[in-house]
Design a protein around this motif. Structure first.
Motif, PDB file in Angstrom:
ATOM      1  N   SER A  60       1.013  -1.053   0.083  1.00 40.00           N
ATOM      2  CA  SER A  60      -0.080   0.080   0.204  1.00 40.00           C
ATOM      3  C   SER A  60       0.898   1.220   0.039  1.00 40.00           C
ATOM      4  O   SER A  60       1.758   1.388   0.714  1.00 40.00           O
ATOM      5  CB  SER A  60      -0.801   0.094   1.173  1.00 40.00           C
ATOM      6  N   ASP A  61       0.433   2.310  -0.659  1.00 40.31           N
ATOM      7  CA  ASP A  61       1.006   3.582  -0.507  1.00 40.31           C
ATOM      8  C   ASP A  61       0.355   4.597   0.110  1.00 40.31           C
ATOM      9  O   ASP A  61      -0.708   5.033  -0.327  1.00 40.31           O
ATOM     10  CB  ASP A  61       1.441   4.058  -2.117  1.00 40.31           C
ATOM     11  N   PRO A  62       0.843   4.885   1.286  1.00 37.56           N
ATOM     12  CA  PRO A  62      -0.007   5.502   2.325  1.00 37.56           C
ATOM     13  C   PRO A  62      -0.329   7.250   1.653  1.00 37.56           C
ATOM     14  O   PRO A  62      -1.342   7.979   2.073  1.00 37.56           O
ATOM     15  CB  PRO A  62       0.630   5.762   3.469  1.00 37.56           C
ATOM     16  N   GLY A  63       0.797   7.534   0.676  1.00 31.32           N
ATOM     17  CA  GLY A  63       0.547   8.833   0.373  1.00 31.32           C
ATOM     18  C   GLY A  63      -0.273   8.960  -1.037  1.00 31.32           C
ATOM     19  O   GLY A  63      -0.490  10.045  -1.707  1.00 31.32           O
ATOM     20  N   SER A  64      -0.876   7.883  -1.509  1.00 26.90           N
ATOM     21  CA  SER A  64      -1.645   7.880  -2.932  1.00 26.90           C
ATOM     22  C   SER A  64      -3.252   7.591  -2.621  1.00 26.90           C
ATOM     23  O   SER A  64      -3.399   6.915  -1.671  1.00 26.90           O
ATOM     24  CB  SER A  64      -1.414   6.731  -3.607  1.00 26.90           C
ATOM     25  N   GLN A  65      -3.930   8.362  -3.390  1.00 20.88           N
ATOM     26  CA  GLN A  65      -5.311   7.980  -3.359  1.00 20.88           C
ATOM     27  C   GLN A  65      -5.898   7.424  -4.477  1.00 20.88           C
ATOM     28  O   GLN A  65      -7.030   7.331  -4.807  1.00 20.88           O
ATOM     29  CB  GLN A  65      -6.318   9.565  -3.161  1.00 20.88           C
ATOM     30  N   SER A  66      -5.003   6.813  -5.285  1.00 20.68           N
ATOM     31  CA  SER A  66      -5.590   6.079  -6.463  1.00 20.68           C
ATOM     32  C   SER A  66      -5.991   4.775  -6.125  1.00 20.68           C
ATOM     33  O   SER A  66      -5.560   3.948  -5.195  1.00 20.68           O
ATOM     34  CB  SER A  66      -4.045   5.903  -7.226  1.00 20.68           C
ATOM     35  N   THR A  67      -7.009   4.311  -7.104  1.00 19.59           N
ATOM     36  CA  THR A  67      -7.593   2.948  -6.602  1.00 19.59           C
ATOM     37  C   THR A  67      -7.182   1.998  -7.672  1.00 19.59           C
ATOM     38  O   THR A  67      -7.459   0.812  -7.732  1.00 19.59           O
ATOM     39  CB  THR A  67      -9.146   3.134  -6.724  1.00 19.59           C
ATOM     40  N   THR A  68      -6.064   2.435  -8.484  1.00 21.84           N
ATOM     41  CA  THR A  68      -5.479   1.464  -9.598  1.00 21.84           C
ATOM     42  C   THR A  68      -3.989   1.035  -9.039  1.00 21.84           C
ATOM     43  O   THR A  68      -3.622   0.109  -9.566  1.00 21.84           O
ATOM     44  CB  THR A  68      -5.926   2.110 -10.910  1.00 21.84           C
ATOM     45  N   VAL A  69      -3.254   2.108  -8.702  1.00 20.95           N
ATOM     46  CA  VAL A  69      -1.787   1.927  -8.547  1.00 20.95           C
ATOM     47  C   VAL A  69      -1.414   0.613  -7.705  1.00 20.95           C
ATOM     48  O   VAL A  69      -2.000   0.639  -6.963  1.00 20.95           O
ATOM     49  CB  VAL A  69      -1.113   3.265  -7.988  1.00 20.95           C
ATOM     50  N   GLY A  70      -0.703  -0.160  -8.350  1.00 23.06           N
ATOM     51  CA  GLY A  70      -0.118  -1.445  -7.587  1.00 23.06           C
ATOM     52  C   GLY A  70      -1.009  -2.549  -8.200  1.00 23.06           C
ATOM     53  O   GLY A  70      -0.510  -3.367  -8.671  1.00 23.06           O
ATOM     54  N   LYS A 130      -9.035  -2.319  -4.887  1.00 20.30           N
ATOM     55  CA  LYS A 130      -8.463  -1.882  -3.347  1.00 20.30           C
ATOM     56  C   LYS A 130      -9.099  -0.582  -2.786  1.00 20.30           C
ATOM     57  O   LYS A 130      -9.837  -0.073  -3.704  1.00 20.30           O
ATOM     58  CB  LYS A 130      -6.854  -1.719  -3.469  1.00 20.30           C
ATOM     59  N   GLY A 131      -8.917  -0.229  -1.689  1.00 21.89           N
ATOM     60  CA  GLY A 131      -9.185   0.965  -1.038  1.00 21.89           C
ATOM     61  C   GLY A 131     -10.564   0.882  -0.204  1.00 21.89           C
ATOM     62  O   GLY A 131     -11.292  -0.135  -0.443  1.00 21.89           O
ATOM     63  N   PRO A 132     -10.865   1.997   0.520  1.00 17.73           N
ATOM     64  CA  PRO A 132     -12.007   1.955   1.479  1.00 17.73           C
ATOM     65  C   PRO A 132     -13.302   1.731   0.724  1.00 17.73           C
ATOM     66  O   PRO A 132     -14.242   1.300   1.080  1.00 17.73           O
ATOM     67  CB  PRO A 132     -11.836   3.198   2.362  1.00 17.73           C
ATOM     68  N   LEU A 133     -13.355   2.548  -0.521  1.00 16.44           N
ATOM     69  CA  LEU A 133     -14.823   2.680  -1.215  1.00 16.44           C
ATOM     70  C   LEU A 133     -15.106   1.150  -1.749  1.00 16.44           C
ATOM     71  O   LEU A 133     -16.091   1.053  -1.935  1.00 16.44           O
ATOM     72  CB  LEU A 133     -14.748   3.573  -2.361  1.00 16.44           C
ATOM     73  N   PRO A 164     -16.376  -2.683   0.932  1.00 16.63           N
ATOM     74  CA  PRO A 164     -17.843  -3.484   1.023  1.00 16.63           C
ATOM     75  C   PRO A 164     -17.925  -4.244  -0.204  1.00 16.63           C
ATOM     76  O   PRO A 164     -18.469  -5.300   0.047  1.00 16.63           O
ATOM     77  CB  PRO A 164     -18.667  -2.345   1.123  1.00 16.63           C
ATOM     78  N   GLY A 165     -17.596  -3.899  -1.446  1.00 12.10           N
ATOM     79  CA  GLY A 165     -18.084  -4.702  -2.385  1.00 12.10           C
ATOM     80  C   GLY A 165     -16.890  -5.921  -2.550  1.00 12.10           C
ATOM     81  O   GLY A 165     -17.537  -7.159  -3.103  1.00 12.10           O
ATOM     82  N   ILE A 166     -15.560  -5.777  -2.256  1.00 11.01           N
ATOM     83  CA  ILE A 166     -14.899  -6.855  -1.969  1.00 11.01           C
ATOM     84  C   ILE A 166     -15.312  -8.097  -0.966  1.00 11.01           C
ATOM     85  O   ILE A 166     -15.261  -9.141  -1.555  1.00 11.01           O
ATOM     86  CB  ILE A 166     -13.351  -6.414  -1.864  1.00 11.01           C
ATOM     87  N   ALA A 167     -15.756  -7.555  -0.117  1.00 13.56           N
ATOM     88  CA  ALA A 167     -16.035  -8.373   1.067  1.00 13.56           C
ATOM     89  C   ALA A 167     -17.544  -9.147   0.787  1.00 13.56           C
ATOM     90  O   ALA A 167     -17.477 -10.343   0.896  1.00 13.56           O
ATOM     91  CB  ALA A 167     -16.157  -7.562   2.439  1.00 13.56           C
ATOM     92  N   ASP A 201      -4.359  -4.591  -2.301  1.00 15.96           N
ATOM     93  CA  ASP A 201      -3.376  -4.199  -1.508  1.00 15.96           C
ATOM     94  C   ASP A 201      -3.266  -4.440   0.193  1.00 15.96           C
ATOM     95  O   ASP A 201      -4.213  -5.110   0.375  1.00 15.96           O
ATOM     96  CB  ASP A 201      -3.127  -2.563  -1.719  1.00 15.96           C
ATOM     97  N   GLU A 202      -2.310  -4.245   0.519  1.00 18.68           N
ATOM     98  CA  GLU A 202      -2.060  -4.549   2.084  1.00 18.68           C
ATOM     99  C   GLU A 202      -3.279  -3.934   3.030  1.00 18.68           C
ATOM    100  O   GLU A 202      -3.460  -4.870   3.735  1.00 18.68           O
ATOM    101  CB  GLU A 202      -0.658  -4.168   2.435  1.00 18.68           C
ATOM    102  N   ASP A 203      -3.453  -2.758   2.735  1.00 15.48           N
ATOM    103  CA  ASP A 203      -4.601  -2.208   3.710  1.00 15.48           C
ATOM    104  C   ASP A 203      -5.709  -2.729   3.517  1.00 15.48           C
ATOM    105  O   ASP A 203      -6.431  -3.335   4.409  1.00 15.48           O
ATOM    106  CB  ASP A 203      -4.503  -0.534   3.410  1.00 15.48           C
ATOM    107  N   THR A 204      -6.059  -2.990   2.374  1.00 22.87           N
ATOM    108  CA  THR A 204      -7.530  -3.868   1.917  1.00 22.87           C
ATOM    109  C   THR A 204      -7.527  -5.164   2.552  1.00 22.87           C
ATOM    110  O   THR A 204      -8.381  -5.640   3.024  1.00 22.87           O
ATOM    111  CB  THR A 204      -7.749  -3.883   0.506  1.00 22.87           C
ATOM    112  N   ALA A 205      -6.298  -5.813   2.245  1.00 21.30           N
ATOM    113  CA  ALA A 205      -6.229  -7.307   2.749  1.00 21.30           C
ATOM    114  C   ALA A 205      -6.336  -7.354   4.322  1.00 21.30           C
ATOM    115  O   ALA A 205      -7.065  -8.169   4.569  1.00 21.30           O
ATOM    116  CB  ALA A 205      -5.032  -7.788   2.137  1.00 21.30           C
ATOM    117  N   THR A 206      -5.760  -6.394   4.761  1.00 23.08           N
ATOM    118  CA  THR A 206      -5.937  -6.296   6.458  1.00 23.08           C
ATOM    119  C   THR A 206      -7.166  -6.029   6.824  1.00 23.08           C
ATOM    120  O   THR A 206      -7.749  -6.827   7.809  1.00 23.08           O
ATOM    121  CB  THR A 206      -4.730  -5.170   6.896  1.00 23.08           C
TER     122      THR A 206
END
Length: 313
Positions: free
Chosen positions: A84-94, A281-284, A287-290, A304-309
């Motif tokens: 995860s890149d804590p400085g990025s708001q992108s939902t695609t990078v990585g 990935k990402g907070p938005l 819910p859909g991934i879950a 990504d890491e944050d979403t996986a966690t």
């Protein structure tokens, strides 16, 4: 006189000398007979033109551990977790890069493979990162229609871009993403050409889909496929996300009516015979991934890491 082709050749040489052979920019300048500034510009040009592909081979322990835990928890066949890149708001990078690498691996196989593909911003970003390949043995089939509400080509339908990149046979779905009525959808799906595409998608070996959120800035609304009123109705009915247009609730069940009786997409291929990989990935998207995991709509995941966690918590 230096032509554009010659300059790209020099950029490729400079890029190889720097990234592969480990030369300094002073070394490159000396070997190519140019100034240090010119050597620096050539290396930058190699990166800008996509001549350089950088891959990190060092295994990142936390990502590997999270991938294994996700695989075991949700009985998945394929999992890739990227940092995860804590400085990025992108939902695609990585995740786009990881999806491109997985696609490239599948396309490199000599045996024929049928790949079903969804739509969306993440998938578009992944396809754009594919290298040029010659894969006449493979087939790529679209799960979704490729016609926008105004009659234009749907911008995030990627089957044509992918087919052009990898030179394989492509099978688009020449339909609106969402039909004007259930009756229209049924008539369209009865056409012989569409029937053949539906049958092909059902036999895909591997499928890649994005997971769209249904929040205030839902892509389906922004791209004009549904109205804000329909979004409100979906939310009121418990919808948390959509996959290839199909709106699902938190348990991964399709919402009754509203837009689902007009979605012209193919059904998501059976997870018994196909690896269905969700890329998100990402907070938005969480819910859909879950929901997709709970409803067993996917049996593969690139995140990504944050979403996986968050999924494991």
């Amino acid at each position: 006189m230096t032509t554009p082709t010659m300059r790209l050749d020099d950029a490729a040489r400079a890029g190889w000398l720097y990234y592969v052979a480990g030369n300094t920019q002073d070394d490159i300048a000396r070997k190519l007979g140019v100034s240090r500034q010119s050597a620096q510009r050539l290396v930058s040009l190699a990166v800008k033109e996509g001549l350089v592909k950088v891959r990190i081979d060092h295994p990142i322990a936390s990502c590997l551990e999270l991938a294994q835990r996700l695989k075991k928890r949700f009985d998945l066949k394929l999992v890739e977790v990227v940092p995860s890149d804590p400085g990025s708001q992108s939902t695609t990078v990585g995740v786009a890069e990881a999806a491109a690498a997985e696609l490239e691996r599948r396309l490199s196989a000599p045996e024929p493979v049928t790949i079903a593909i969804g739509t969306g911003r993440t998938l578009k970003a992944a396809i754009e990162k594919l290298p040029s390949m010659d894969c006449p043995q493979h087939k790529v089939v679209s799960l979704t229609g490729n016609i926008a509400p105004d009659g234009s080509a749907a911008f995030y339908n990627v089957v044509f871009t992918m087919a052009d990149k990898v030179k394989c046979r492509s099978f688009p779905m020449p339909l609106p993403v969402i039909a004007s009525s259930m009756h229209e959808r049924e008539l369209l799906h009865q056409q012989p050409m569409i029937q053949a595409t539906l049958k092909l998608s059902a036999t895909a070996d591997i499928t890649f889909v994005g997971i769209g959120d249904l929040g205030p800035d839902a892509p389906l609304v922004i791209d004009g496929f549904i109205s804000p009123v329909e979004l409100e109705e979906l939310n009121a009915a418990g919808a948390v996300a959509e996959i290839v247009g199909w709106a699902i609730d938190r348990d991964g069940h399709q919402i009754d009516g509203i837009i689902n009786d007009r979605v012209a997409s193919s059904p998501i291929p059976s997870r018994d015979t196909c690896i269905v990989v969700g890329i998100a990935k990402g907070p938005l998207k969480l819910p859909g991934i879950a929901a997709a995991l709970k409803g067993r709509l996917i049996n593969g995941l690139i995140t990504d890491e944050d979403t996986a966690t968050a999924l494991l918590d």
